[in-house]
Design an enzyme around this catalytic site. Structure first.
Site, PDB file in Angstrom:
ATOM      1  N   HIS A   1      21.416  15.222  35.469  1.00  0.00           N
ATOM      2  CA  HIS A   1      21.397  14.133  34.488  1.00  0.00           C
ATOM      3  C   HIS A   1      20.066  13.400  34.586  1.00  0.00           C
ATOM      4  O   HIS A   1      19.334  13.566  35.566  1.00  0.00           O
ATOM      5  CB  HIS A   1      22.537  13.141  34.772  1.00  0.00           C
ATOM      6  CG  HIS A   1      22.378  12.429  36.085  1.00  0.00           C
ATOM      7  ND1 HIS A   1      22.725  12.997  37.296  1.00  0.00           N
ATOM      8  CD2 HIS A   1      21.857  11.213  36.399  1.00  0.00           C
ATOM      9  CE1 HIS A   1      22.457  12.164  38.279  1.00  0.00           C
ATOM     10  NE2 HIS A   1      21.908  11.068  37.767  1.00  0.00           N
TER      11      HIS A   1
ATOM     12  N   ASP B   1      18.710   9.283  34.405  1.00  0.00           N
ATOM     13  CA  ASP B   1      19.312   7.953  34.519  1.00  0.00           C
ATOM     14  C   ASP B   1      19.000   7.151  33.251  1.00  0.00           C
ATOM     15  O   ASP B   1      17.885   7.205  32.735  1.00  0.00           O
ATOM     16  CB  ASP B   1      18.748   7.216  35.746  1.00  0.00           C
ATOM     17  CG  ASP B   1      19.154   7.895  37.048  1.00  0.00           C
ATOM     18  OD1 ASP B   1      20.143   8.653  37.055  1.00  0.00           O
ATOM     19  OD2 ASP B   1      18.469   7.658  38.070  1.00  0.00           O
TER      20      ASP B   1
ATOM     21  N   HIS C   1      17.691  15.284  37.240  1.00  0.00           N
ATOM     22  CA  HIS C   1      17.936  15.480  38.671  1.00  0.00           C
ATOM     23  C   HIS C   1      19.419  15.707  38.938  1.00  0.00           C
ATOM     24  O   HIS C   1      20.263  15.430  38.100  1.00  0.00           O
ATOM     25  CB  HIS C   1      17.403  14.281  39.476  1.00  0.00           C
ATOM     26  CG  HIS C   1      17.978  12.954  39.047  1.00  0.00           C
ATOM     27  ND1 HIS C   1      17.556  12.290  37.911  1.00  0.00           N
ATOM     28  CD2 HIS C   1      18.942  12.176  39.587  1.00  0.00           C
ATOM     29  CE1 HIS C   1      18.234  11.165  37.790  1.00  0.00           C
ATOM     30  NE2 HIS C   1      19.087  11.072  38.790  1.00  0.00           N
TER      31      HIS C   1
ATOM     32  N   ARG D   1      26.494  13.476  53.176  1.00  0.00           N
ATOM     33  CA  ARG D   1      25.282  12.862  52.646  1.00  0.00           C
ATOM     34  C   ARG D   1      25.671  11.573  51.946  1.00  0.00           C
ATOM     35  O   ARG D   1      26.753  11.486  51.351  1.00  0.00           O
ATOM     36  CB  ARG D   1      24.621  13.830  51.664  1.00  0.00           C
ATOM     37  CG  ARG D   1      23.419  13.288  50.986  1.00  0.00           C
ATOM     38  CD  ARG D   1      22.586  14.384  50.324  1.00  0.00           C
ATOM     39  NE  ARG D   1      21.407  13.739  49.790  1.00  0.00           N
ATOM     40  CZ  ARG D   1      21.355  13.209  48.582  1.00  0.00           C
ATOM     41  NH1 ARG D   1      22.371  13.285  47.761  1.00  0.00           N
ATOM     42  NH2 ARG D   1      20.253  12.588  48.187  1.00  0.00           N
TER      43      ARG D   1
HETATM   44  C1  LIG Z   1      23.991   1.226  34.558  1.00  0.00           C
HETATM   45  C2  LIG Z   1      24.585   2.394  34.606  1.00  0.00           C
HETATM   46  C3  LIG Z   1      23.871   3.690  34.732  1.00  0.00           C
HETATM   47  C4  LIG Z   1      24.984   4.679  35.012  1.00  0.00           C
HETATM   48  C5  LIG Z   1      26.086   4.102  34.173  1.00  0.00           C
HETATM   49  C6  LIG Z   1      26.048   2.613  34.559  1.00  0.00           C
HETATM   50  C7  LIG Z   1      26.651   2.439  35.974  1.00  0.00           C
HETATM   51  C8  LIG Z   1      26.589   3.734  36.809  1.00  0.00           C
HETATM   52  C9  LIG Z   1      25.377   4.633  36.524  1.00  0.00           C
HETATM   53  C10 LIG Z   1      25.591   6.094  36.919  1.00  0.00           C
HETATM   54  C11 LIG Z   1      25.318   6.402  38.403  1.00  0.00           C
HETATM   55  C12 LIG Z   1      25.534   7.913  38.677  1.00  0.00           C
HETATM   56  C13 LIG Z   1      24.874   8.801  37.619  1.00  0.00           C
HETATM   57  C14 LIG Z   1      25.183   8.264  36.199  1.00  0.00           C
HETATM   58  C15 LIG Z   1      24.648   9.229  35.141  1.00  0.00           C
HETATM   59  C16 LIG Z   1      26.660   7.953  36.093  1.00  0.00           C
HETATM   60  O1  LIG Z   1      27.556   8.701  35.762  1.00  0.00           O
HETATM   61  O2  LIG Z   1      26.864   6.632  36.506  1.00  0.00           O
HETATM   62  C17 LIG Z   1      24.603   6.871  36.064  1.00  0.00           C
HETATM   63  C18 LIG Z   1      24.699   6.164  34.701  1.00  0.00           C
HETATM   64  C19 LIG Z   1      23.462   6.397  33.843  1.00  0.00           C
HETATM   65  O3  LIG Z   1      22.339   6.292  34.328  1.00  0.00           O
HETATM   66  O4  LIG Z   1      23.669   6.693  32.667  1.00  0.00           O
HETATM   67  O1  LIG Z   2      22.603  11.363  45.468  1.00  0.00           O
HETATM   68  C1  LIG Z   2      21.504  11.464  44.926  1.00  0.00           C
HETATM   69  O2  LIG Z   2      20.496  11.770  45.552  1.00  0.00           O
HETATM   70  C2  LIG Z   2      21.369  11.254  43.446  1.00  0.00           C
HETATM   71  C3  LIG Z   2      22.152  10.083  42.936  1.00  0.00           C
HETATM   72  C4  LIG Z   2      21.884   9.807  41.497  1.00  0.00           C
HETATM   73  O3  LIG Z   2      21.209  10.546  40.831  1.00  0.00           O
HETATM   74  C5  LIG Z   2      22.470   8.602  40.863  1.00  0.00           C
HETATM   75  O4  LIG Z   2      23.250   7.876  41.515  1.00  0.00           O
HETATM   76  O5  LIG Z   2      22.129   8.368  39.685  1.00  0.00           O
HETATM   77 FE   LIG Z   3      20.686   9.665  38.912  1.00  0.00          FE
END
Ligand SMILES: C=C1C[C@]23C[C@H]1CC[C@H]2[C@@]12CCC[C@@](C)(C(=O)O1)[C@H]2[C@@H]3C(=O)O
Ligand SMILES: O=C(O)CCC(=O)C(=O)O
Ligand SMILES: [Fe+2]
Length: 374
Positions: free
Chosen positions: A232, A234, A289, A299
């Site tokens: 994905h 961010d 990533h 981890r």
């Molecule tokens: C502010 C954010 C950014 C979110 C949504 C919300 C809270 C959690 C974040 C994440 C964290 C993990 C990867 C991701 C892809 C997910 O599933 O939740 C992220 C997402 C995004 O970057 O779109």
């Molecule tokens: O665990 C990781 O190294 C990646 C985590 C990540 O990409 C995220 O929380 O958005």
């Molecule tokens: Fe991420």
């Protein structure tokens, strides 16, 4: 009332299978529901031989007088870099890592008391993007947007306040570092304080918002077939990621494939997010990533997902557009964009593009584990 980050998913609730959050340690074998296919498309296979020098993600010392230039180059060519000498005390990183380990070590019934609601941002659960895949990810997560108080009270009725203090201190340090990195990054594009009104009266990005995401990846009996966190980008301006000493983060490098970002003691990984991609009119591309898992070691990672005030319109900076560089993206607020991501996932960025994607556009993440993309 201006919208808050916690409102972002009101219109896009996701019903995730929290029931699949089991005790990972009880599995001797990887269940079919966790077996991913085509994990190795884009695999990074360095040829043998001493002369081969694998390309690696830039490491930038923030006390280096050339840091700004190096950051600009890293953002343009990689969309990711690691920083050292960043000023975040290593004791705080340690303490926060330990606090999140205590969280994930709680019994599952206890953790589910703080479960993320279908239309919420904060809480315990699988990653939001899990809804786009038919296979399950080998990880659990906990998100904090704003104050952790309510959820921490549910998790630790006795000593929630010590955990709140740690998280609040961490948020403060991350906010400071994120503001500093924003000016270095924007500075490398020739952007000055006058160009960004939403940075606030002191240009310190104090009014911005953020979410803290803790990810836990237990040791896995069949790491080659499992996925920790699917590929994905961010939905942020930038993300500051701490990873413990177990490697697992990989970034996609065009022409090379997946490159592992090795943990460096005291280092922090910085990802360019989709909103910086938009702001820079595509000059600094957001990085795709993912996280893979390990057979013997667990981890842990902690991501500070940093964005603008949730209702500010983000669009390509006027200094970076002109007759020969038309704006490639339409204005979008952070909350709107998070909603778009919740609906379109990895096609969110192209869905806010002004022109349709070019013919022959290849979606590198379009593999057969995906079940629906709107
Ligand atoms: C502010 C954010 C950014 C979110 C949504 C919300 C809270 C959690 C974040 C994440 C964290 C993990 C990867 C991701 C892809 C997910 O599933 O939740 C992220 C997402 C995004 O970057 O779109
Ligand atoms: O665990 C990781 O190294 C990646 C985590 C990540 O990409 C995220 O929380 O958005
Ligand atoms: Fe991420």
């Amino acid at each position: 009332m201006p919208s808050r980050l916690t409102d972002a998913f009101r219109a896009h609730p996701v019903h995730l299978h929290h029931k699949h959050l089991l005790d990972f340690t009880s599995f001797q074998e990887l269940p079919d529901s966790y077996k991913w296919t085509q994990l190795d498309d884009h695999a990074h296979c360095p040829p043998g031989g001493d002369s081969f020098v694998a390309e690696s993600v830039p490491v930038i010392d923030l006390s280096d007088p050339n840091a700004l230039k190096k950051i600009g180059h890293a953002c343009k060519t990689w969309g990711v870099f690691q920083v050292t000498n960043h000023g975040v005390p290593s004791t705080l990183l340690d303490i926060t890592e330990k606090a999140s380990m205590s969280l994930f070590s709680l019994p599952i019934q206890q953790k589910l008391k703080a479960a993320r609601l279908p239309d919420g941002v904060s809480g315990y659960g699988v990653a939001r993007i899990a809804s786009f895949f038919s296979k399950l990810m080998w990880s659990e997560g906990f998100t904090v947007a704003g104050s952790p108080l309510e959820h921490f009270r549910q998790l630790w009725p006795q000593d929630y306040s010590k955990f709140c203090d740690i998280i609040e201190e961490y948020q403060l340090e991350m906010q400071k570092l994120a503001a500093r990195l924003m000016w270095l990054t924007l500075g490398s594009l020739g952007i000055t304080r006058e160009d960004i009104k939403w940075a606030g009266p002191k240009s310190d990005f104090k009014e911005t918002s953020a979410a803290l995401q803790f990810n836990y990846y237990p040791a896995c009996p069949d790491p080659d077939r499992a996925m920790g966190l699917a590929a994905h980008t961010d939905s942020t301006l930038l993300t500051i990621l701490y990873q413990n000493s177990t490697s697992g983060l990989q970034v996609l490098r065009e022409g090379t494939g997946w490159v592992t970002v090795p943990p460096i003691p005291g280092g922090l990984v910085i990802n360019v997010g989709d909103l910086l991609h938009i702001l820079s009119n595509g000059l600094y591309p957001s990085v795709l990533h993912r996280a893979v898992v390990n057979r013997t070691k667990h981890r842990l990672s902690m991501a500070y997902l940093y964005g603008p005030p949730p209702s500010v319109k983000i669009s390509p900076l006027s200094k970076l557009v002109g007759p020969s560089q038309p704006p490639l993206y339409r204005p979008v607020t952070w909350n709107e964009y998070l909603g778009t991501k919740a609906k379109h996932f990895n096609k969110a960025l192209s869905s806010v593009r002004v022109c349709a994607p070019l013919n022959g556009f290849v979606d590198v993440n379009d593999h057969n584990n995906r079940v629906k993309v709107g």
